[in-house]
Design a protein around this motif. Structure first.
Motif, PDB file in Angstrom:
ATOM      1  N   GLY A  48       0.847  -1.197   0.000  1.00 49.69           N
ATOM      2  CA  GLY A  48       0.000   0.000   0.000  1.00 49.69           C
ATOM      3  C   GLY A  48       0.875   1.235   0.000  1.00 49.69           C
ATOM      4  N   GLN A  49       0.694   2.061   1.030  1.00 50.31           N
ATOM      5  CA  GLN A  49       1.494   3.276   1.079  1.00 50.31           C
ATOM      6  C   GLN A  49       2.788   3.071   1.856  1.00 50.31           C
ATOM      7  OE1 GLN A  49      -1.547   6.151   2.505  1.00 50.31           O
ATOM      8  NE2 GLN A  49      -1.115   7.083   0.522  1.00 50.31           N
ATOM      9  N   ALA A  50       3.810   3.735   1.388  1.00 44.41           N
ATOM     10  CA  ALA A  50       5.108   3.681   2.063  1.00 44.41           C
ATOM     11  C   ALA A  50       5.574   5.122   2.188  1.00 44.41           C
ATOM     12  CB  ALA A  50       6.091   2.852   1.246  1.00 44.41           C
ATOM     13  N   ILE A  51       5.204   5.741   3.292  1.00 46.14           N
ATOM     14  CA  ILE A  51       5.394   7.179   3.387  1.00 46.14           C
ATOM     15  C   ILE A  51       6.377   7.572   4.488  1.00 46.14           C
ATOM     16  CG2 ILE A  51       4.198   9.418   3.529  1.00 46.14           C
ATOM     17  CD1 ILE A  51       3.055   7.757   1.245  1.00 46.14           C
ATOM     18  N   SER A  52       7.368   8.294   4.083  1.00 47.40           N
ATOM     19  CA  SER A  52       8.165   9.119   4.985  1.00 47.40           C
ATOM     20  C   SER A  52       8.781   8.398   6.177  1.00 47.40           C
ATOM     21  CB  SER A  52       7.255  10.259   5.457  1.00 47.40           C
ATOM     22  OG  SER A  52       7.993  11.321   5.941  1.00 47.40           O
ATOM     23  N   GLY A  53       8.653   9.022   7.365  1.00 49.78           N
ATOM     24  CA  GLY A  53       9.256   8.459   8.570  1.00 49.78           C
ATOM     25  C   GLY A  53       8.749   7.060   8.863  1.00 49.78           C
ATOM     26  N   ALA A  54       7.519   6.787   8.454  1.00 48.37           N
ATOM     27  CA  ALA A  54       6.964   5.454   8.674  1.00 48.37           C
ATOM     28  C   ALA A  54       7.716   4.421   7.842  1.00 48.37           C
ATOM     29  CB  ALA A  54       5.480   5.442   8.307  1.00 48.37           C
ATOM     30  N   PHE A  55       8.029   4.785   6.609  1.00 44.03           N
ATOM     31  CA  PHE A  55       8.756   3.879   5.715  1.00 44.03           C
ATOM     32  C   PHE A  55      10.221   3.760   6.161  1.00 44.03           C
ATOM     33  CE2 PHE A  55      10.091   3.124   1.009  1.00 44.03           C
ATOM     34  CZ  PHE A  55      10.069   1.753   1.198  1.00 44.03           C
ATOM     35  N   LEU A  56      10.806   4.869   6.652  1.00 43.14           N
ATOM     36  CA  LEU A  56      12.178   4.802   7.165  1.00 43.14           C
ATOM     37  C   LEU A  56      12.253   3.824   8.335  1.00 43.14           C
ATOM     38  CD1 LEU A  56      13.256   8.569   7.078  1.00 43.14           C
ATOM     39  CD2 LEU A  56      14.353   6.711   5.813  1.00 43.14           C
ATOM     40  N   SER A  57      11.190   3.760   9.137  1.00 43.00           N
ATOM     41  CA  SER A  57      11.169   2.879  10.308  1.00 43.00           C
ATOM     42  C   SER A  57      10.858   1.442   9.926  1.00 43.00           C
ATOM     43  CB  SER A  57      10.065   3.306  11.282  1.00 43.00           C
ATOM     44  OG  SER A  57      10.017   4.685  11.418  1.00 43.00           O
ATOM     45  N   HIS A  58       9.973   1.301   8.974  1.00 41.56           N
ATOM     46  CA  HIS A  58       9.411  -0.011   8.664  1.00 41.56           C
ATOM     47  C   HIS A  58       9.580  -0.252   7.164  1.00 41.56           C
ATOM     48  CE1 HIS A  58       6.672  -3.412   9.018  1.00 41.56           C
ATOM     49  NE2 HIS A  58       5.787  -2.867   8.214  1.00 41.56           N
ATOM     50  N   GLY A  59      10.722  -0.717   6.759  1.00 46.59           N
ATOM     51  CA  GLY A  59      10.927  -1.063   5.357  1.00 46.59           C
ATOM     52  C   GLY A  59      12.255  -0.651   4.769  1.00 46.59           C
ATOM     53  N   LEU A  60      12.666   0.583   5.004  1.00 49.49           N
ATOM     54  CA  LEU A  60      13.845   1.064   4.268  1.00 49.49           C
ATOM     55  C   LEU A  60      15.184   0.489   4.742  1.00 49.49           C
ATOM     56  CD1 LEU A  60      12.940   4.722   3.283  1.00 49.49           C
ATOM     57  CD2 LEU A  60      13.675   2.903   1.745  1.00 49.49           C
ATOM     58  N   GLN A  61      15.200  -0.235   5.865  1.00 49.92           N
ATOM     59  CA  GLN A  61      16.449  -0.898   6.260  1.00 49.92           C
ATOM     60  C   GLN A  61      16.554  -2.319   5.720  1.00 49.92           C
ATOM     61  OE1 GLN A  61      19.213   0.336   7.465  1.00 49.92           O
ATOM     62  NE2 GLN A  61      18.216   2.334   7.409  1.00 49.92           N
ATOM     63  N   ALA A  62      15.629  -2.702   4.873  1.00 44.68           N
ATOM     64  CA  ALA A  62      15.624  -4.070   4.337  1.00 44.68           C
ATOM     65  C   ALA A  62      16.740  -4.281   3.313  1.00 44.68           C
ATOM     66  CB  ALA A  62      14.271  -4.345   3.687  1.00 44.68           C
ATOM     67  N   ASN A  63      17.148  -5.552   3.163  1.00 43.93           N
ATOM     68  CA  ASN A  63      18.111  -5.883   2.100  1.00 43.93           C
ATOM     69  C   ASN A  63      17.518  -5.622   0.729  1.00 43.93           C
ATOM     70  OD1 ASN A  63      18.561  -7.986   4.435  1.00 43.93           O
ATOM     71  ND2 ASN A  63      20.482  -7.937   3.317  1.00 43.93           N
ATOM     72  N   ARG A  64      16.223  -5.935   0.611  1.00 48.39           N
ATOM     73  CA  ARG A  64      15.568  -5.789  -0.691  1.00 48.39           C
ATOM     74  C   ARG A  64      14.171  -5.208  -0.502  1.00 48.39           C
ATOM     75  NH1 ARG A  64      19.946  -7.324  -1.577  1.00 48.39           N
ATOM     76  NH2 ARG A  64      20.696  -8.977  -2.934  1.00 48.39           N
ATOM     77  N   ILE A  65      13.729  -4.465  -1.514  1.00 48.13           N
ATOM     78  CA  ILE A  65      12.376  -3.900  -1.477  1.00 48.13           C
ATOM     79  C   ILE A  65      11.579  -4.442  -2.663  1.00 48.13           C
ATOM     80  CG2 ILE A  65      11.015  -1.772  -1.457  1.00 48.13           C
ATOM     81  CD1 ILE A  65      13.530  -0.300  -0.491  1.00 48.13           C
ATOM     82  N   LEU A  66      10.399  -4.980  -2.366  1.00 47.25           N
ATOM     83  CA  LEU A  66       9.491  -5.457  -3.419  1.00 47.25           C
ATOM     84  C   LEU A  66       8.199  -4.650  -3.295  1.00 47.25           C
ATOM     85  CD1 LEU A  66       9.808  -9.292  -2.628  1.00 47.25           C
ATOM     86  CD2 LEU A  66      11.190  -7.976  -4.266  1.00 47.25           C
ATOM     87  N   ALA A  67       7.474  -4.528  -4.398  1.00 48.76           N
ATOM     88  CA  ALA A  67       6.204  -3.805  -4.317  1.00 48.76           C
ATOM     89  C   ALA A  67       5.188  -4.415  -5.262  1.00 48.76           C
ATOM     90  CB  ALA A  67       6.409  -2.336  -4.661  1.00 48.76           C
TER      91      ALA A  67
END
Lengths: 101, 556
Positions: B420-439
């Motif tokens: 769904g949405q991947a916004i801002s500080g929320a995405f920095l906290s939950h997602g952007l430290q991953a090895n890989r990003i899928l969407a």
């Protein structure tokens, strides 16, 4: 944003390169580098449109008084002619102060 | 010896670095004459600056090789764009390399930044995530000391960076918070936070408050000599980074009564006591349907209501390729304790809960094969509110980012699956430290920094101008296809129904997850992977790659 270009005939190379100022409200950033040729080129990028004449006057006067040869780059964020003048003089002073950057 | 006071606040970024390093040792890397400016600003009619507002100085502190990084708050509010962010990240990465190869290098970051530079939007998010990763990794070898002198302070994603630092020095004038007062007012209304009330602003997030509540280490006088001494003092100590200190800080959050007013002075009392007592009682969660919940249930085979701790953070096991994996999601919960975090936002509690879950997974797998961790991303934003800033939501976000980064470094394959949405500080906290990003490939899958309304207000543009800018600079667009051109996305999963996945859709996502886990284990790459993808190399991250090349060249 507007990009302006000025050329002047000169014959006194500046001693060192110099960087002063910041692209902040009412201020500007100036970079000067020595060149071999008796020639000064000034590249201006300014956030305010339509002041080419003013820029020419300020720069002409500065070059006339100092006769320096340099490659000059200016990034301007709405500085007044007085501030532009001060920063140009500051840049020249830094260039002469022997602090190699 | 007679000592004349010299303000650090009044100095430019370059002068600040010179003032904090051993005399005569400062050498600038990627300086004004290297010609590495932002390639994205002139396209939007904005005058760039020769150093892109970040100065990196190599030199010595107390005789030890050091790097000091400073942001220039006067240029675009110290906002982090692609070049600025890459300069910071690459300098920290090189300091890490030196430390790894037995050459001690200290790092100091002088914060003066509004966070992501909205005109470069997703570049800001990506580079700030790289800064986060670098701080967490470097901290293992040598303390990373943050200094927040003011006048701006540390905001947004860079407040999260400050939260990840080993220790912080602040002046009374410095501020530290996730959402700027103007943004909170825009998003939550003037009753929530009156950004014109300067006294309230500093009482909430100023240096004195942060130090009094234990969120920063030293409140300093604005004097370079004194600040240098504080930095030396902090380098000599061992630190337990706050963002990894779940026991202490999560307790503080739990002790806040969310149903009543909490004045900044009341919060000092709460923070001092550090009671591990839950304040107003948590009601049974009332989860609303959301893509995060739908995919969590589909991939774990569990219904979200069964989830023990409930609240808004879901964590359960599922299978990838017959192997156990853990799935996490943040979902809308109408009964969440903090009213500002009831629509699936990452709020004060969510950040710490994510951190707790991830750290528990790490602990369980300490002596065995590290299981994959999947962050199911459907987060509309971080929570905007007064209590959120008062109790340091930036640190909650830092805690989650820290945990994911630590799990990745420990060998857990970490995947962000954006549904769904991947916004801002929320995405920095939950997602952007991953090895890989899928969407999922869908028009409601969006990656961005701020709502269009807020972005327009902060950058003094109309919404039409913001939309026009997105055509020039894809990083400022909201759709996932534009985000894909930046190279950070590993795969766009096509032809699935995001709101009502059929069995075949779920299988397809599981296959993609399995393939991705194998790839991570094979290549062992972390965030640097995002700079190696074809889209990144072909243009999406051209400037970031060039900054890293030049930084390495000039480093020695």
């Amino acid at each position: 944003m507007e990009a302006l270009q000025f050329e002047f005939q000169t014959n006194e190379p500046i001693p060192n390169r110099a960087h002063v100022g910041v692209v902040g409200s009412g201020d500007l950033e100036i970079m000067m580098e020595p060149v071999e040729e008796p020639h000064t080129s000034v590249e201006v990028r300014t956030s305010i449109q339509g002041y080419e004449k003013m820029w020419r006057l300020v720069l002409e006067r500065f070059i006339e008084e100092n006769n320096i040869s340099a490659k000059v780059k200016i990034n301007d964020f709405g500085a007044t002619p007085g501030v532009v003048r001060l920063r140009l003089e500051q840049a020249l002073e830094v260039s002469k102060s022997n602090v190699a950057l | 010896m007679l000592h004349f006071k010299e303000s650090l606040v009044e100095l430019s970024a370059r002068e600040r670095i010179r003032a904090l390093m051993d005399k005569g040792s400062f050498r600038e890397l990627l300086g004004p004459f290297d010609g590495v400016e932002s390639p994205h600003l002139a396209k939007q009619g904005i005058v760039p600056q020769s150093d892109d507002g970040v100065v990196v100085g190599k030199g010595a502190i107390d005789g030890t090789p050091s790097v000091v990084i400073a942001m220039e708050g006067d240029f675009q509010g110290g906002g982090i764009g692609e070049v600025a962010g890459s300069k910071i990240a690459s300098a920290l990465e090189l300091a890490l390399n030196d430390n790894k190869s037995g050459e001690p290098t200290k790092a100091v970051i002088v914060f003066d930044t509004g966070g992501v530079r909205l005109q470069e939007a997703n570049y800001g998010l990506l580079t700030i995530a790289e800064i986060h990763a670098a701080i967490v990794a470097l901290r293992e070898y040598s303390p990373v000391i943050g200094v927040i002198p003011g006048k701006i302070g540390a905001f947004g994603g860079m407040a999260i960076s400050a939260g990840l630092c080993s220790a912080l020095v602040m002046t009374k004038e410095g501020r530290l918070c996730l959402n700027g007062p103007e943004v909170i007012e825009q998003e939550a209304g003037i009753r929530e936070f009156d950004s014109k009330d300067r006294t309230l602003v500093w009482r909430t997030m100023g240096g004195r408050q942060r130090v009094s509540t234990g969120y920063a280490d030293i409140e300093t006088e604005d004097d370079t000599w004194t600040i240098r001494n504080h930095i030396s003092e902090l380098f000599a100590k061992e630190h337990h980074p706050r963002s990894a200190n779940i026991d202490e800080f999560h307790s503080i959050i739990r002790a806040i009564d969310t149903s009543s007013e909490v004045a900044p002075e009341d919060f000092r009392d709460i923070a001092e006591k550090k009671e591990n007592k839950l304040s107003n009682h948590k009601k049974k969660p009332e989860l609303e349907n959301s893509r995060g919940k739908i995919w969590f249930e589909a991939l774990t085979g569990q219904t979200a209501e069964d989830n023990r701790d409930a609240a808004s953070v879901l964590c359960a096991e599922g299978k990838i390729n017959n192997e156990t994996a853990s799935f996490l999601a943040v979902v809308p919960n109408k009964q969440a304790r903090f009213p500002r975090a009831r629509n699936g936002e990452v709020g004060l509690e969510e950040g710490w809960m994510l951190a707790e879950h991830v750290r528990k997974i790490m602990e369980e797998d300490r002596n065995r094969e590290k299981r994959p961790i999947v962050a199911i991303v459907d987060v509309p934003s971080q929570a905007y509110g007064y209590k959120e800033e008062l109790a340091g939501i930036y640190l909650s976000c830092a805690a989650a980012a820290d945990a994911y980064a630590s799990a990745r470094m420990a060998g857990h394959p970490v995947i962000a699956l954006i549904v769904g949405q991947a916004i801002s500080g929320a995405f920095l906290s939950h997602g952007l430290q991953a090895n890989r990003i899928l969407a999922l490939d869908d028009e409601n899958v969006q990656v961005q920094v701020m709502s269009k309304q807020s972005a327009a207000r902060i950058t003094l543009r109309t919404i039409a101008q913001v939309e026009e800018a997105a055509k020039q600079v894809p990083a400022t667009a909201y759709d996932v296809h534009s985000f894909a051109t930046l190279g950070a996305l590993d795969e766009l999963i096509k032809n699935v129904h995001p709101d009502k996945p059929a069995d075949a859709d779920v299988e397809q996502v599981e296959r993609t997850l399995a393939k991705t886990v194998n790839d991570i284990r094979e290549r062992k790459s972390g965030l640097e992977h995002r700079l190696q993808t074809p889209a990144a190399v072909e243009g999406g991250r051209k400037a970031s790659i060039e900054v890293r090349r030049l930084m390495e060249e000039q480093w020695k």
